[in-house]
Design an enzyme around this catalytic site. Structure first.
Site, PDB file in Angstrom:
ATOM      1  N   LYS A   1      51.936   5.373  49.522  1.00 42.43           N
ATOM      2  CA  LYS A   1      50.791   5.893  48.775  1.00 42.43           C
ATOM      3  C   LYS A   1      51.313   6.439  47.457  1.00 42.43           C
ATOM      4  CE  LYS A   1      47.646   6.885  52.457  1.00 42.43           C
ATOM      5  NZ  LYS A   1      47.368   8.072  53.243  1.00 42.43           N
TER       6      LYS A   1
ATOM      7  N   HIS B   1      52.165  15.998  44.183  1.00 46.76           N
ATOM      8  CA  HIS B   1      53.564  15.865  44.578  1.00 46.76           C
ATOM      9  C   HIS B   1      54.482  16.197  43.411  1.00 46.76           C
ATOM     10  CE1 HIS B   1      51.582  12.885  47.431  1.00 46.76           C
ATOM     11  NE2 HIS B   1      51.941  13.910  48.174  1.00 46.76           N
TER      12      HIS B   1
ATOM     13  N   HIS C   1      51.398  11.363  43.654  1.00 45.43           N
ATOM     14  CA  HIS C   1      50.403  11.843  42.683  1.00 45.43           C
ATOM     15  C   HIS C   1      50.798  13.189  42.078  1.00 45.43           C
ATOM     16  CE1 HIS C   1      48.970  14.536  45.748  1.00 45.43           C
ATOM     17  NE2 HIS C   1      48.713  13.525  46.554  1.00 45.43           N
TER      18      HIS C   1
HETATM   19  N1  ARG Z   1      52.464  14.782  52.670  1.00 45.91           N
HETATM   20  C1  ARG Z   1      51.469  15.785  52.426  1.00 45.91           C
HETATM   21  C2  ARG Z   1      50.458  15.305  51.392  1.00 45.91           C
HETATM   22  O1  ARG Z   1      50.785  14.468  50.599  1.00 45.91           O
HETATM   23  C3  ARG Z   1      52.055  17.070  51.943  1.00 45.91           C
HETATM   24  C4  ARG Z   1      52.893  17.769  52.977  1.00 45.91           C
HETATM   25  C5  ARG Z   1      52.994  19.227  52.724  1.00 45.91           C
HETATM   26  N2  ARG Z   1      53.816  19.894  53.687  1.00 45.91           N
HETATM   27  C6  ARG Z   1      53.431  20.262  54.896  1.00 45.91           C
HETATM   28  N3  ARG Z   1      54.318  20.877  55.655  1.00 45.91           N
HETATM   29  N4  ARG Z   1      52.216  20.076  55.332  1.00 45.91           N
HETATM   30  O2  ARG Z   1      49.355  15.802  51.331  1.00 45.91           O
END
Ligand code: ARG
Length: 633
Positions: free
Chosen positions: A163, A169, A166
């Protein structure tokens, strides 16, 4: 030598500088003054040193002094204004600070220039890349280093495989990288973790997509883009399938609709993912390749941002068994309940009052038995604590996920693990608006960095003279581009949204990344042109720094270690940036007053010592933020 012991000796006639908690005179010049002023004030007012020391605050602007005291903070009976007057009359005089300036409820302290120059400049020039860092901060016991350092885990970046990477991130990456640097410089033992979105039915969808549209060569060459394109194509099929089924249903053709769904990609993906959760070797092997290639590519990008992860964790690493156990425990404790086959957490019932209401309801396990994002976070946190036994754990996650984070912190508490939840902190941040790249609206980090770098290159070309002197313009443009993105991101408070603005952030004017880089390159050039040796500079007569411009610059430089100390409380990168811009603005107004070329040789040495101290600070500040300072541009 600017060490604490030497200073104490040098100013022997002073009330002795005591070692107070959070007083680090060996690395923070302002603490020398804090301790000294504390000593005097304690004699005058009778207040306890431990009360005075922590309330001697730094000032936002130099006209307010170098340190400030709000008189009521000493909690002494009387009108602040009267107390101020009385204390001033008793002020004994000091070789380090001027007589304080009294203004209503405040006392402002101005440091005397000469001893300040003799303390700050040698400290900056000797400590160099360490100036501003304070390893004693991270000690378990400030008085006993043998008890070891505290450990912090910082989780950040955490993109989802296949994905787009974005804006959320990107912000997490930039802020998290900064926090890791900050704690490292404060002497903590830092572990950086990237918690990838790498598990769930969508990886079943992706695998099916790869069978159909995948290409080995492309996968190896550009895994992130390739997997994304595969994912987009196959997702389109899924969407079409659903649409078709809906249409048939609307026409009353229930059976035909069901047949499409039963035989469709979506259902196949579900069973493919089920195979993955059951450990099917072939399915796992393909998924693992997707993951490994993606990580490899991410690593290259992170390296450009000076970021390294100690651990690539991810949702896939959370064991199904453990999650089922956690869910079972919550059910047993009466906190979660079955609802139409799913396991539900109803905070409005298990947590009293407002808090419960704001937490609402959450699903822990779906009806088909699969665990969710929330459940994974719970198990992962408990595991992480077992693995690292951290003293602190920071999650750098967008404020869009505030509720999610509150929920899983709360569940960990409800499970009786206050000991873990107490150590956790959510560092959140706002949105980036208006971000798109030339190729369209998909925002991969690499595309952003490429676009900004190319733009920077165009800007540089406009100044032909300078451009022809730069050795590797492409690399410099790349660094400037990265600086633009990072500085724009860190320029406001984290929680604020900001608009991605290519032309503003790449400008050399205003508070931008290129402006900081320019200021650094200019200091490097001054140093190069002066051709003085380190010994020359170390032997400079610092009493020659008498101009108000020189003294102001010195006062700003002196604040640096204190600024870093303060950021440990706010965890706001903007605190560092605001300071660096104050420093660079002060510098730019001083160049015409404090010339090097054409000055007397001794004056030249002293001024270069001052400029080099500023360069040390600017370099260290930029590094702390994660930037790569350039020497020429
Ligand atoms: N991968 C998740 C996203 O893109 C963010 C993860 C954040 N960290 C966590 N421990 N939930 O939305």
């Amino acid at each position: 030598d600017a060490s604490f012991e030497n200073l104490a000796r040098q100013f022997q006639h002073l009330p002795l500088i005591d070692r107070l908690p959070n007083c680090f005179p060996d690395v923070n010049p302002v603490d020398i003054y804090r301790a000294h002023i504390t000593s005097i004030l304690s004699d005058i007012t009778g207040a306890d040193k431990s009360v005075i020391y922590p309330v001697l605050q730094w000032t936002a602007t130099l006209d307010k002094g170098d340190l400030m005291l709000a008189i009521p903070a000493l909690r002494i009976k009387g009108k602040p204004d009267d107390l101020g007057k009385q204390w001033l009359e008793k002020w004994p005089g000091s070789p380090l600070v001027e007589t304080p300036v009294h203004n209503g409820a405040f006392l402002s302290f101005f440091f005397k220039a000469e001893p300040m120059a003799k303390t700050v400049i040698p400290m900056a020039l000797q400590h160099r890349t360490d100036f501003g860092s304070n390893p004693a901060n991270g000690l378990r016991d400030q008085n006993d280093p043998s008890k070891g350092r505290q450990k912090i885990v910082v989780e950040f970046s955490s993109p989802n495989i296949a994905k787009p990477f974005h804006a959320g991130h990107l912000r997490s990456t930039i802020i998290g990288g900064f926090l890791a640097n900050l704690y490292r410089s404060a002497g903590w033992d830092v572990v950086t973790v990237n918690y990838l979105g790498d598990w769930g039915k969508q990886y079943g969808v992706l695998a099916l997509g790869f069978e159909k549209y995948g290409n080995e060569e492309e996968l190896v060459k550009d895994p992130i883009n390739h997997l994304f394109h595969v994912y987009v194509k196959i997702s389109k099929e899924v969407a079409e399938e659903k649409e078709q089924a809906e249409k048939l249903k609307a026409e009353g053709k229930e059976e035909e609709a069901q047949k499409i769904l039963d035989e469709g990609v979506d259902e196949k993906a579900r069973s493919y993912f089920k195979k993955m959760t059951e450990g099917d070797e072939q399915a796992i092997a393909l998924w693992k390749r997707f993951r490994d290639y993606s990580i490899e590519r991410y690593k290259q990008t992170y390296a450009r941002l000076n970021i390294h992860f100690d651990e690539y964790s991810g949702e896939s690493k959370v064991s199904e068994d453990e999650m089922q156990q956690a869910a079972a425990k919550l059910k047993e404790m009466g906190l979660a309940h079955e609802d139409r086959g799913a396991l539900l957490m109803d905070f409005t019932k298990s947590v009293p009052g407002k808090e419960g209401k704001s937490l609402g309801k959450a699903i822990l396990r779906k009806k088909d038995g699969t665990a969710l994002y929330l459940t994974r976070d719970i198990s992962e946190l408990i595991n992480r604590y077992e693995r690292y036994k951290f003293d602190k754990m920071i999650y750098v996650i967008a404020s869009e996920q505030d509720l999610h984070v509150k929920q899983f912190f709360k569940i960990v508490r409800l499970m009786g693990r206050d000991d873990i939840a107490d150590k956790c902190q959510h560092v959140n941040f706002g949105l980036v608006l208006g971000m798109s790249t030339r190729k369209g609206t998909v925002k991969f980090l690499n595309d952003i960095l490429r676009d900004v770098g190319e733009h920077m290159h165009e800007v540089m070309k406009k100044n032909e003279d300078k451009y022809s002197q730069v050795e590797d313009p492409e690399q410099i443009a790349d660094r400037l581009g990265i600086s633009s993105v990072m500085v724009q991101d860190m320029n406001g408070k984290r929680i604020n949204n900001y608009t991605f603005d290519l032309s503003r952030m790449t400008s050399f004017e205003g508070d931008t990344g290129p402006y900081l880089q320019y200021a650094h390159a200019r200091l490097c050039s001054i140093n190069r042109k002066a051709v003085l040796s380190d010994e020359d500079i170390a032997g400079a007569d610092l009493t020659l720094l008498t101009e108000p411009m020189a003294i102001n610059l010195l006062r700003v430089i002196a604040q640096w270690p204190d600024v870093v100390q303060n950021v440990l409380k706010t965890l706001e990168p903007t605190t560092i940036l605001t300071y660096l811009f104050k420093l660079t603005h002060t510098l730019s107004t001083s160049y015409s007053h404090l010339r090097i070329v054409g000055s007397e040789p001794e004056v030249m040495k002293a001024r270069l010592a001052l400029y080099n101290s500023a360069r040390v600070v600017l370099f260290n500040g930029m590094r702390l933020l994660g930037l790569t300072p350039v020497e020429r541009m």
